[in-house]
Design an enzyme around this catalytic site. Structure first.
Site, PDB file in Angstrom:
ATOM      1  N   HIS A  99      56.653  21.689  39.601  1.00 46.29           N
ATOM      2  CA  HIS A  99      58.049  21.532  40.032  1.00 46.29           C
ATOM      3  C   HIS A  99      58.777  20.689  38.988  1.00 46.29           C
ATOM      4  O   HIS A  99      58.534  19.491  38.863  1.00 46.29           O
ATOM      5  CB  HIS A  99      58.122  20.836  41.399  1.00 46.29           C
ATOM      6  CG  HIS A  99      57.704  21.724  42.528  1.00 46.29           C
ATOM      7  ND1 HIS A  99      58.609  22.408  43.306  1.00 46.29           N
ATOM      8  CD2 HIS A  99      56.483  22.064  42.979  1.00 46.29           C
ATOM      9  CE1 HIS A  99      57.952  23.125  44.208  1.00 46.29           C
ATOM     10  NE2 HIS A  99      56.652  22.939  44.040  1.00 46.29           N
ATOM     11  N   HIS A 131      58.539  18.173  49.179  1.00 47.10           N
ATOM     12  CA  HIS A 131      57.887  18.580  50.422  1.00 47.10           C
ATOM     13  C   HIS A 131      57.704  17.359  51.323  1.00 47.10           C
ATOM     14  O   HIS A 131      57.604  16.229  50.828  1.00 47.10           O
ATOM     15  CB  HIS A 131      56.504  19.180  50.129  1.00 47.10           C
ATOM     16  CG  HIS A 131      56.518  20.271  49.105  1.00 47.10           C
ATOM     17  ND1 HIS A 131      56.599  20.001  47.756  1.00 47.10           N
ATOM     18  CD2 HIS A 131      56.466  21.612  49.230  1.00 47.10           C
ATOM     19  CE1 HIS A 131      56.610  21.151  47.093  1.00 47.10           C
ATOM     20  NE2 HIS A 131      56.534  22.143  47.952  1.00 47.10           N
ATOM     21  N   SER A 177      56.823  26.570  44.142  1.00 46.94           N
ATOM     22  CA  SER A 177      55.716  26.245  43.233  1.00 46.94           C
ATOM     23  C   SER A 177      55.412  27.396  42.288  1.00 46.94           C
ATOM     24  O   SER A 177      55.188  28.534  42.728  1.00 46.94           O
ATOM     25  CB  SER A 177      54.440  25.945  44.031  1.00 46.94           C
ATOM     26  OG  SER A 177      54.638  24.852  44.855  1.00 46.94           O
ATOM     27  N   ALA A 228      55.726  29.601  47.247  1.00 46.04           N
ATOM     28  CA  ALA A 228      54.396  30.180  47.078  1.00 46.04           C
ATOM     29  C   ALA A 228      53.724  30.091  48.447  1.00 46.04           C
ATOM     30  O   ALA A 228      53.870  29.094  49.140  1.00 46.04           O
ATOM     31  CB  ALA A 228      53.605  29.384  46.054  1.00 46.04           C
ATOM     32  N   ASN A 281      47.790  33.535  47.008  1.00 44.39           N
ATOM     33  CA  ASN A 281      46.348  33.574  47.305  1.00 44.39           C
ATOM     34  C   ASN A 281      46.135  34.205  48.669  1.00 44.39           C
ATOM     35  O   ASN A 281      47.036  34.224  49.507  1.00 44.39           O
ATOM     36  CB  ASN A 281      45.771  32.154  47.313  1.00 44.39           C
ATOM     37  CG  ASN A 281      46.504  31.253  48.292  1.00 44.39           C
ATOM     38  OD1 ASN A 281      47.635  30.831  48.027  1.00 44.39           O
ATOM     39  ND2 ASN A 281      45.881  30.966  49.412  1.00 44.39           N
ATOM     40  N   TYR A 333      55.057  16.497  52.765  1.00 50.42           N
ATOM     41  CA  TYR A 333      53.752  15.835  52.526  1.00 50.42           C
ATOM     42  C   TYR A 333      53.805  14.836  51.368  1.00 50.42           C
ATOM     43  O   TYR A 333      52.897  14.022  51.198  1.00 50.42           O
ATOM     44  CB  TYR A 333      52.634  16.872  52.281  1.00 50.42           C
ATOM     45  CG  TYR A 333      52.790  17.737  51.059  1.00 50.42           C
ATOM     46  CD1 TYR A 333      52.612  17.232  49.774  1.00 50.42           C
ATOM     47  CD2 TYR A 333      53.112  19.082  51.186  1.00 50.42           C
ATOM     48  CE1 TYR A 333      52.763  18.021  48.654  1.00 50.42           C
ATOM     49  CE2 TYR A 333      53.262  19.889  50.071  1.00 50.42           C
ATOM     50  CZ  TYR A 333      53.092  19.354  48.807  1.00 50.42           C
ATOM     51  OH  TYR A 333      53.246  20.139  47.707  1.00 50.42           O
ATOM     52  N   GLU A 334      54.861  14.895  50.559  1.00 49.19           N
ATOM     53  CA  GLU A 334      54.976  13.917  49.466  1.00 49.19           C
ATOM     54  C   GLU A 334      55.396  12.543  49.987  1.00 49.19           C
ATOM     55  O   GLU A 334      55.460  11.585  49.213  1.00 49.19           O
ATOM     56  CB  GLU A 334      55.974  14.423  48.419  1.00 49.19           C
ATOM     57  CG  GLU A 334      55.478  15.660  47.687  1.00 49.19           C
ATOM     58  CD  GLU A 334      56.503  16.228  46.718  1.00 49.19           C
ATOM     59  OE1 GLU A 334      56.738  15.604  45.683  1.00 49.19           O
ATOM     60  OE2 GLU A 334      57.069  17.304  47.008  1.00 49.19           O
ATOM     61  N   MET A 384      53.929  25.347  52.823  1.00 47.77           N
ATOM     62  CA  MET A 384      54.199  23.949  53.163  1.00 47.77           C
ATOM     63  C   MET A 384      55.656  23.562  52.894  1.00 47.77           C
ATOM     64  O   MET A 384      55.959  22.390  52.663  1.00 47.77           O
ATOM     65  CB  MET A 384      53.283  23.033  52.344  1.00 47.77           C
ATOM     66  CG  MET A 384      51.797  23.374  52.477  1.00 47.77           C
ATOM     67  SD  MET A 384      50.788  22.392  51.371  1.00 47.77           S
ATOM     68  CE  MET A 384      49.185  23.182  51.570  1.00 47.77           C
ATOM     69  N   SER A 385      56.547  24.531  52.924  1.00 53.56           N
ATOM     70  CA  SER A 385      57.960  24.220  52.594  1.00 53.56           C
ATOM     71  C   SER A 385      58.882  25.122  53.397  1.00 53.56           C
ATOM     72  O   SER A 385      58.513  25.629  54.449  1.00 53.56           O
ATOM     73  CB  SER A 385      58.187  24.429  51.093  1.00 53.56           C
ATOM     74  OG  SER A 385      58.063  25.803  50.771  1.00 53.56           O
ATOM     75  N   HIS A 437      45.396  24.536  44.157  1.00 50.55           N
ATOM     76  CA  HIS A 437      46.782  24.497  43.662  1.00 50.55           C
ATOM     77  C   HIS A 437      46.902  25.232  42.325  1.00 50.55           C
ATOM     78  O   HIS A 437      47.929  25.864  42.045  1.00 50.55           O
ATOM     79  CB  HIS A 437      47.231  23.028  43.531  1.00 50.55           C
ATOM     80  CG  HIS A 437      48.683  22.867  43.170  1.00 50.55           C
ATOM     81  ND1 HIS A 437      49.708  23.418  43.923  1.00 50.55           N
ATOM     82  CD2 HIS A 437      49.290  22.221  42.144  1.00 50.55           C
ATOM     83  CE1 HIS A 437      50.875  23.119  43.354  1.00 50.55           C
ATOM     84  NE2 HIS A 437      50.654  22.392  42.275  1.00 50.55           N
TER      85      HIS A 437
END
Ligand code: HPA
Length: 276
Positions: free
Chosen positions: A62, A84, A31, A114, A239, A86-87, A215-216, A251
């Site tokens: 992306h 990902h 990301s 990220a 962050n 979650y998609e 998350m990846s 995000h």
């Protein structure tokens, strides 16, 4: 959804027919880090939509294309954007690109992402060399290798004791030092997302030994290891994770940090490629 060897080989054939050269190194851009692909010379571009069954990202930040060409005289295949879990994709779909890279003969996979800093010493804009990961989604039953083993790639029970290649990591350390870029080293923990963590989640992850959270990456690295691909991994710290509950993560913040992170990761990566 499972993915068959036939689908993987078909995709490898399509990419082979489009690219000028045989890539040796695969690079997955996370990301906000997509602009790293702009540095590729003699680039052939393949939008993911032109690749049958290739998962396409639904997320801002992306781009969604393959960039095949040269970086520091090395033949590279860059994924400008990943998907990902979650998609809504299956683990097999999330990791399909890595399988295709393996059939294309790629020997080294560079993964970037990220991530939120759990380690209190890390600041947004810092880069972390991933020395190991915690496969929390895998522990919860979402390991991408669940299902019939693809014997063509690797064994039923693959070793994960050195998931992140030590020689490549040493090259990254050297490249960062030579460029004067601070490179942290730590453990990445992979969660499914898409909700960010609660403060209690984060305190739990800290006790578990994680330095950065995202998350990846973990599914892709697991599949890379299964197929014997050497891995080098970088987390761009976007962050500070919210352990005390007093800050909010967004995000937009993650994407904005990419402006600072992409040039640093590019410099380190170029230094690694020059040493190969
Ligand atoms: N948590 C999870 N994933 C992330 C974060 C975070 O704080 N930052 C970027 N990806």
């Amino acid at each position: 959804m499972q993915v068959s060897l036939g689908q993987i080989d078909h995709l490898a054939g399509v990419i082979r027919s489009r690219g000028e050269q045989q890539p040796r190194i695969g690079i997955i851009l996370g990301s906000g880090l997509g602009r790293l692909a702009d540095a590729v010379n003699k680039a052939s571009l393949i939008p993911y939509q032109e690749l049958p069954d290739w998962p396409t990202s639904t997320i801002v930040g992306h781009a969604g294309r393959l960039v095949i060409g040269e970086l520091e005289s090395q033949a590279v295949l860059v994924m400008q954007g990943r998907v990902h879990y979650y998609e809504g994709y299956s683990m097999a779909q999330v990791t399909l690109p890595v399988r295709v890279m393996q059939r294309l003969g790629i020997e080294i996979l560079v993964v970037t992402n990220a991530a939120g800093a759990i380690n209190p010493d890390y600041l947004p804009g810092d880069v972390m060399l991933i020395t190991d990961h915690i496969n929390l989604t895998g522990m919860a039953g979402l390991n991408p290798l669940i299902g019939p083993n693809l014997d063509e790639f690797g064994p039923r029970f693959p070793d994960m004791s050195q998931a992140y290649d030590r020689e490549l990591s040493a090259l990254a350390r050297k490249a960062a030092a030579e460029s004067g870029i601070l490179l942290h080293e730590g453990v990445y923990v992979g969660l499914s997302g898409p909700s960010f963590e609660t403060p209690a989640d984060l305190r739990f992850l800290r006790v578990a030994g994680a330095d950065a959270v995202g998350m990846s990456t973990v599914p892709e690295v697991t599949v890379a290891c299964h197929g014997g691909t050497r891995v080098l991994g970088f987390s761009g710290i976007s962050n500070k994770a919210n352990l005390d509950g007093n800050t909010v993560t967004s995000h937009e913040e993650v994407l904005a940090a990419g402006q600072v992170l992409a040039p640093k990761i590019e410099t380190i990566l170029r230094g690694v490629l020059r040493q190969l």
